[in-house]
Write an enzyme that holds these catalytic residues in place. Structure first.
Site, short mmCIF file in Angstrom:
data_model
loop_
_atom_site.label_atom_id
_atom_site.label_comp_id
_atom_site.label_asym_id
_atom_site.label_seq_id
_atom_site.Cartn_x
_atom_site.Cartn_y
_atom_site.Cartn_z
N CYS A 1 -11.53 2.09 0.13
CA CYS A 1 -9.83 2.37 -1.00
C CYS A 1 -9.92 1.94 -2.51
CB CYS A 1 -9.50 2.17 0.06
SG CYS A 1 -9.05 2.56 1.81
N THR B 1 -2.53 11.01 6.95
CA THR B 1 -2.49 10.01 8.13
C THR B 1 -0.67 9.51 8.12
OG1 THR B 1 -4.55 10.25 8.77
CG2 THR B 1 -3.64 9.02 9.69
N GLY B 2 -1.05 8.79 6.59
CA GLY B 2 0.44 7.63 6.61
C GLY B 2 1.15 7.95 6.68
N GLY C 1 -6.00 4.01 5.76
CA GLY C 1 -6.44 4.98 5.89
C GLY C 1 -5.82 6.33 5.08
N SER C 2 -5.97 7.53 5.49
CA SER C 2 -5.45 8.81 4.13
C SER C 2 -4.11 8.46 4.53
CB SER C 2 -5.91 9.57 4.56
OG SER C 2 -5.05 10.32 5.49
N THR C 3 -3.64 9.13 2.51
CA THR C 3 -2.27 8.56 2.70
C THR C 3 -1.94 10.10 3.43
OG1 THR C 3 -2.42 9.01 0.29
CG2 THR C 3 0.07 9.93 1.03
N GLU D 1 -9.67 12.16 -4.22
CA GLU D 1 -10.34 10.93 -4.44
C GLU D 1 -11.81 11.16 -3.40
OE1 GLU D 1 -9.98 6.62 -1.51
OE2 GLU D 1 -9.03 7.89 -1.08
#
Length: 465
Positions: A273, A221-222, A217-219, A371
């Site tokens: 992605c 959230t990571g 998923g998204s950076t 993005e």
């Protein structure tokens, strides 16, 4: 009865639940169960009870059961594909939902077949083998919900772990359906899918029972997962956002590469992605490449994915539609040239944004730097190769990239200068279950697929002496 309806009936909430909607029409597909942190606790207890017996089966028997799970998926492949299309939006045909349903069984079979045993350490008497972590927690995305879920749970199960997974709240039914199919052959408790929102995700990543966490998923959230899990130090595999560059050299045949360039950028309506998201083209072939891409774009049919003739579907969420719309409007306002697309019907039902090519764009425009995760490709003109490589490497993302040239050897040399987990030559975004895949910089860390992917969901043990 449509083929998906029986499968859907097996996974929807019996009462209440979270509605999951068709992004092509806005109509409700079904209601997913709204699981709670208490449900997670029960799933963890069940997984803990089941995992030792699952590990004790050994690689050969676990592989056999994964093969049987693949057979179960294949037997309901059309139903699964229709459900994916109705919930996520991608077309049935081409590289769409039938492809995704096939990838679920394909990845199960490939994962079952990968050899991994005890390995000698060269020039020593020591050996290394790989033991189960125990419990693996996984959180998946909405763009390829069933396929990426399989990328996570299949290797974890193969290595003897039990898995608890939370799919995206936008596409839970597709993943619940995969679990329904594979659990027809797996032992009870070794694979559980719980659907819910952020509260459930936070409970999963903060639960010390998990020795391994996997997230796609998204950076943003990571980073939150890293922070939430730091207290109990689980192993992490994070496949995060990408803003993949492509560099086109002046020796290409524009017509020959146009189809592959287009689908490298517009696969799944750009919601991948590792899609090509910014294209740098040498000035000698710039107009020819732009024209060839426009010819391919004009032939692509966009509409509801359930209609067989369509090759592009809607964006999965209205929020993503707004992001793409905002970035394209900013580019237009800056003076960039709209080659095709960029005129969505904002009042129509469904999240349809037309395939859009934006040329003569300033490389500092947000459409290039952010993005977009949608069907809008900025095409930047360059004259100096070193400058193009510098622009490709300038962002804090590094999932994939590509180099396009009539000379593959020259392209491979350039590829070694690009900061990305994978650099493709004369292709973009292709993945293989035997070839490791992962990102660098803000695109995350850890590897999936192949032997390296199996090792990533295991604990190495060295025996020396």
């Amino acid at each position: 009865m449509s083929s998906y309806e029986g499968l859907l009936a097996a996974v929807v909430a019996k009462q209440g639940g979270r509605p999951s909607t068709d992004p092509a029409t806005g109509e409700i597909v079904g209601h997913a169960p709204e699981h709670t942190p208490e449900d997670l606790d029960r799933a963890v207890r069940s997984a803990r009870a089941a995992q030792p017996g699952w590990a004790a089966l050994g690689h050969r028997e676990r592989a056999r059961l994964l093969e049987a799970a693949a057979d179960a998926v294949d037997a309901s492949a059309e139903a699964l594909a229709e459900l994916i299309t109705l919930e996520q939006g991608k077309p049935l045909s081409g590289p769409g939902s039938r492809f995704e349903a096939g990838a679920v069984s394909g990845w199960l079979r490939a994962t079952a077949a990968i050899p991994l045993g005890t390995e000698p350490i060269e020039a020593s008497g020591a050996t290394i083998d790989y033991q189960p972590v125990g419990l693996v927690g996984a959180i998946g995305p909405w763009n390829w919900p069933a396929m990426i879920a399989t990328w996570q749970f299949a290797p974890a199960l193969r290595m003897g772990n039990a898995v608890v997974m939370k799919p995206s709240e936008h596409t839970p039914l597709s993943v619940l359906a995969v679990a329904e199919l594979v659990n027809r052959v797996l032992p009870e408790g070794v694979f559980t899918v719980l659907s819910g929102g952020r509260e459930l995700g936070a409970a999963l990543t903060g639960n010390p029972a998990f020795g391994k966490l996997m997230f796609t998923g998204s950076t943003r959230t990571g980073k939150a997962i890293v922070a939430a899990s730091a207290g109990h130090l689980p192993r992490l595999t994070l496949e995060l956002g990408g803003n993949d560059p492509g560099i086109v050299l002046p020796d290409v045949d524009p017509e020959a590469i146009a189809e592959d360039l287009f689908w490298g950028a517009f696969l799944n309506t750009g919601q991948t992605c590792a899609c090509l998201k910014r294209l740098y083209v040498h000035e000698d072939v710039y107009e020819a490449v732009v024209g060839a891409l426009a010819n391919v774009a004009d032939k692509a049919s966009m509409g509801p994915g359930i209609e067989e003739h369509n090759t592009l579907g809607p964006l999965t969420t209205r929020e993503q539609f707004r992001i793409v719309d905002r970035l394209v409007e900013q580019a237009k306002a800056s003076g960039a040239r709209v080659v095709t697309g960029a005129e969505p019907d904002r009042d129509a039902p469904g999240n349809f944004y037309p395939a859009t090519l934006i040329a003569d764009i300033d490389p500092e425009q947000p459409l290039v730097l952010e993005e977009q995760f949608g069907p809008a490709l900025p095409i930047v003109r360059y004259t100096d190769l070193d400058e193009a490589i510098g622009m490709a490497n300038a962002l804090d993302t590094g999932l994939g990239a590509s180099v396009w040239s009539a000379d593959p050897g020259r392209a491979r040399e350039i590829a070694t200068r690009i900061q990305a987990g994978t650099v493709w030559v004369n292709q973009h975004g292709t993945v293989d279950p035997m070839i490791p895949f992962g990102g660098v910089k803000g695109s995350g860390y850890g590897l999936e697929f192949g032997v390296e992917g199996l090792k990533a969901v295991a604990v190495p043990r060295v025996i020396n002496g």
